[in-house]
Write an enzyme that holds these catalytic residues in place. Structure first.
Site, short mmCIF file in Angstrom:
data_model
loop_
_atom_site.label_atom_id
_atom_site.label_comp_id
_atom_site.label_asym_id
_atom_site.label_seq_id
_atom_site.Cartn_x
_atom_site.Cartn_y
_atom_site.Cartn_z
CE1 TYR A 1 -3.77 -2.60 5.82
CE2 TYR A 1 -3.33 -0.29 5.35
CZ TYR A 1 -3.61 -1.57 4.91
OH TYR A 1 -3.73 -1.82 3.56
CE LYS B 1 -1.40 -4.30 3.51
NZ LYS B 1 -1.75 -5.62 2.98
CB SER C 1 -0.84 -0.02 1.28
OG SER C 1 -1.42 1.23 1.52
P1 NAD Z 1 -11.08 -6.90 1.42
O1 NAD Z 1 -11.28 -6.90 2.88
O2 NAD Z 1 -12.23 -6.64 0.52
O3 NAD Z 1 -10.42 -8.29 0.96
C1 NAD Z 1 -9.56 -9.02 1.80
C2 NAD Z 1 -10.06 -10.47 1.80
O4 NAD Z 1 -9.18 -11.23 2.62
C3 NAD Z 1 -11.46 -10.61 2.37
O5 NAD Z 1 -12.26 -11.37 1.48
C4 NAD Z 1 -11.26 -11.33 3.70
O6 NAD Z 1 -12.35 -12.18 4.02
C5 NAD Z 1 -9.98 -12.09 3.42
N1 NAD Z 1 -9.17 -12.41 4.60
C6 NAD Z 1 -8.80 -11.59 5.62
N2 NAD Z 1 -8.05 -12.25 6.52
C7 NAD Z 1 -7.93 -13.53 6.06
C8 NAD Z 1 -7.29 -14.67 6.55
N3 NAD Z 1 -6.63 -14.70 7.70
N4 NAD Z 1 -7.37 -15.82 5.81
C9 NAD Z 1 -8.04 -15.84 4.64
N5 NAD Z 1 -8.70 -14.79 4.14
C10 NAD Z 1 -8.64 -13.64 4.85
O7 NAD Z 1 -9.88 -5.88 1.11
P2 NAD Z 1 -9.35 -5.32 -0.28
O8 NAD Z 1 -9.69 -3.89 -0.36
O9 NAD Z 1 -9.72 -6.23 -1.37
O10 NAD Z 1 -7.78 -5.39 0.02
C11 NAD Z 1 -7.00 -6.50 -0.39
C12 NAD Z 1 -5.57 -6.27 0.05
O11 NAD Z 1 -5.09 -5.05 -0.49
C13 NAD Z 1 -5.38 -6.16 1.57
O12 NAD Z 1 -4.18 -6.80 1.92
C14 NAD Z 1 -5.27 -4.66 1.79
O13 NAD Z 1 -4.51 -4.37 2.94
C15 NAD Z 1 -4.56 -4.21 0.53
N6 NAD Z 1 -4.81 -2.80 0.20
C16 NAD Z 1 -6.08 -2.35 0.04
C17 NAD Z 1 -6.31 -1.00 -0.25
C18 NAD Z 1 -7.71 -0.47 -0.39
O14 NAD Z 1 -7.88 0.76 -0.33
N7 NAD Z 1 -8.72 -1.29 -0.58
C19 NAD Z 1 -5.23 -0.12 -0.40
C20 NAD Z 1 -3.94 -0.62 -0.26
C21 NAD Z 1 -3.73 -1.98 0.04
N1 UFG Z 2 -12.49 11.42 3.38
C1 UFG Z 2 -13.51 12.29 3.68
N2 UFG Z 2 -14.65 11.78 4.21
C2 UFG Z 2 -14.83 10.44 4.43
C3 UFG Z 2 -13.77 9.56 4.13
C4 UFG Z 2 -12.60 10.10 3.60
O1 UFG Z 2 -13.38 13.50 3.49
O2 UFG Z 2 -15.90 10.04 4.93
C5 UFG Z 2 -11.26 11.97 2.76
C6 UFG Z 2 -9.99 11.69 3.54
O3 UFG Z 2 -9.77 12.71 4.49
C7 UFG Z 2 -8.95 11.66 2.42
C8 UFG Z 2 -9.72 11.08 1.23
O4 UFG Z 2 -11.10 11.32 1.51
O5 UFG Z 2 -8.56 12.96 2.09
C9 UFG Z 2 -9.50 9.60 1.03
O6 UFG Z 2 -9.75 8.91 2.24
P1 UFG Z 2 -9.93 7.32 2.29
O7 UFG Z 2 -10.28 6.96 3.70
O8 UFG Z 2 -10.85 6.87 1.22
O9 UFG Z 2 -8.48 6.79 1.87
P2 UFG Z 2 -7.05 7.07 2.52
O10 UFG Z 2 -6.25 7.80 1.50
O11 UFG Z 2 -7.15 7.66 3.87
O12 UFG Z 2 -6.48 5.59 2.70
C10 UFG Z 2 -6.67 4.54 1.74
C11 UFG Z 2 -6.81 3.21 2.47
C12 UFG Z 2 -5.51 2.88 3.15
C13 UFG Z 2 -4.40 2.86 2.13
C14 UFG Z 2 -4.32 4.18 1.39
C15 UFG Z 2 -3.33 4.07 0.26
O13 UFG Z 2 -7.85 3.28 3.43
O14 UFG Z 2 -5.60 1.59 3.73
O15 UFG Z 2 -5.60 4.52 0.83
O16 UFG Z 2 -2.96 5.33 -0.20
F1 UFG Z 2 -3.23 2.64 2.74
#
Ligand code: NAD
Ligand code: UFG
Length: 331
Positions: free
Chosen positions: A148, A152, A124
């Site tokens: 969190y 990572k 991330s």
């Molecule tokens: P998500 O929660 O939709 O998907 C994660 C999946 O992993 C879920 O289906 C959950 O049931 C499964 N899971 C969790 N723990 C588990 C375990 N111990 N064993 C087996 N399955 C398990 O999340 P996502 O948004 O699809 O994110 C996927 C990956 O990408 C995560 O590692 C997250 O940290 C990373 N990531 C997400 C974002 C974002 O904004 N969505 C940004 C950066 C990184």
């Molecule tokens: N925001 C609002 N209102 C809300 C939610 C968010 O104004 O209800 C704003 C936040 O302040 C930020 C932007 O919208 O400026 C994006 O916020 P998000 O919570 O959607 O995303 P973040 O950038 O905070 O973080 C996300 C994931 C993290 C990941 C990161 C990677 O949640 O796990 O992107 O850049 F690490």
């Protein structure tokens, strides 16, 4: 290749399953459904047009991982499984280190035992901490401001050590920026449990009347309109990045970290406006205080992904909002 997608029932994993299948890979999904459910299987099969192999299991369960990977002759793993809520990680750090870090180590042990040495890891942009310069390239110093983010960072370091220990490993850490949007079919997307923490799912629920108004966290940042700026990337583009990474791992060894972003920053108000256009109605919002821990702006330098993987984001902010709205209406 035969690829295991841990966490493949989740938001990014399910979209990646589609792209992998449509690009000739055989996929097996392993998920414990802690943040997803089995209904995604039927939807995936509808999109892909053929059966999808699902195995329920937890990445902390060595025997189960070994059994699934051996049974399906897995050649590479794309590792999405993990917990991802920043706020929750501050309240439950032990659970986050157990699930994310210990889970990854268990996965690595099972992979090593089966001689599977190709791994794509969901990292991330959070590993860059507070930006010292923009755009963020992969050489930017790493830090983290919450448990969190530390999971990572630790995992990236563990993976680097593993790759250094044995030249046969091929490990790609993909540093995602802000994935949003949904598959064009409207069948899969992001539908978090409870009140969404992230901006897009919140905006989507205001659009469909489930929530009243978006709280815009901070309007006094040093950004063009005072609201936070992020690099939002369409989840389908992001998913395709994993196909490119798996193909790369087929003929490259070692460890590498690569940004997946668009290189463009949009503000919270830009997002609200784009969503209004997509859903054809006004989105109510209120300007409120900054959210603790948020940075003013971040966006990616996506050059390395283009250079190494031949990948670049193609879909627009409007595509992101329109697909999200299509999915939201089916929820
Ligand atoms: P998500 O929660 O939709 O998907 C994660 C999946 O992993 C879920 O289906 C959950 O049931 C499964 N899971 C969790 N723990 C588990 C375990 N111990 N064993 C087996 N399955 C398990 O999340 P996502 O948004 O699809 O994110 C996927 C990956 O990408 C995560 O590692 C997250 O940290 C990373 N990531 C997400 C974002 C974002 O904004 N969505 C940004 C950066 C990184
Ligand atoms: N925001 C609002 N209102 C809300 C939610 C968010 O104004 O209800 C704003 C936040 O302040 C930020 C932007 O919208 O400026 C994006 O916020 P998000 O919570 O959607 O995303 P973040 O950038 O905070 O973080 C996300 C994931 C993290 C990941 C990161 C990677 O949640 O796990 O992107 O850049 F690490």
């Amino acid at each position: 290749m035969r690829i295991l997608l841990t966490g493949g029932a989740g938001f990014i994993g399910s979209h990646t399953a589609v792209e992998m299948a449509q690009n000739g890979h055989e996929i097996v999904i392993l998920d414990n459904y802690s943040n997803s459910d089995e209904s995604v299987l039927e939807r995936l099969e509808k999109i892909i047009g053929s059966p999808v192999i699902f195995e329920e299991g937890d990445i902390r369960d060595y025997d189960r991982l070994y059994e699934v990977m051996e049974k399906h002759h897995i050649e590479a793993v794309v590792h999405f499984a993990g917990l991802k809520a920043v706020g929750e990680s501050c309240a439950m750090p032990i659970e986050y280190f157990d699930n994310n870090v210990a889970g990854t180590v268990t996965l690595l042990r099972a992979m090593k035992a089966l001689n599977i040495k190709k791994l794509i890891f969901s990292s991330s942009a959070t590993v860059y901490g507070v930006p010292q310069y923009l755009p963020l390239d992969e050489k930017h110093p790493l830090s983290s401001t919450n448990p969190y983010g530390r999971t990572k960072l630790h995992i990236e370091e563990i993976l680097r050590d593993v790759a250094a220990s044995d030249p046969e490993w091929s490990i790609v850490c993909l540093r995602y920026f802000n994935p949003i949007g949904a598959h064009a079919s409207g069948l899969i997307g992001e539908n978090p449990r409870g009140i969404p923490n992230n901006l897009l799912p919140y905006v989507a629920r205001v659009a469909n009347g489930q929530l009243k108004a978006v709280q815009v966290f901070g309007s006094d940042y040093e950004t063009p309109d005072g609201t936070g700026v992020r690099d939002y990337i369409h989840v389908v583009d992001l998913a395709y990045g994993h196909v490119c990474a798996v193909n790369y791992s087929a003929n490259h060894q070692g460890w590498v970290a690569i940004n997946l972003g668009t290189g463009i920053g949009y503000s919270v108000l830009d997002i609200i406006r784009a969503y209004e256009k997509a859903c054809g109605k006004p989105i109510a919002y209120q300007l409120v205080d900054r959210r603790p821990g948020d940075v003013a702006a971040n966006w990616a330098d996506p050059k390395l992904a283009k250079e190494l993987l031949g990948w670049e984001a193609k879909l627009s902010l409007q595509d992101m909002c329109e697909s999200s709205w299509k999915f939201q209406q089916s929820c």
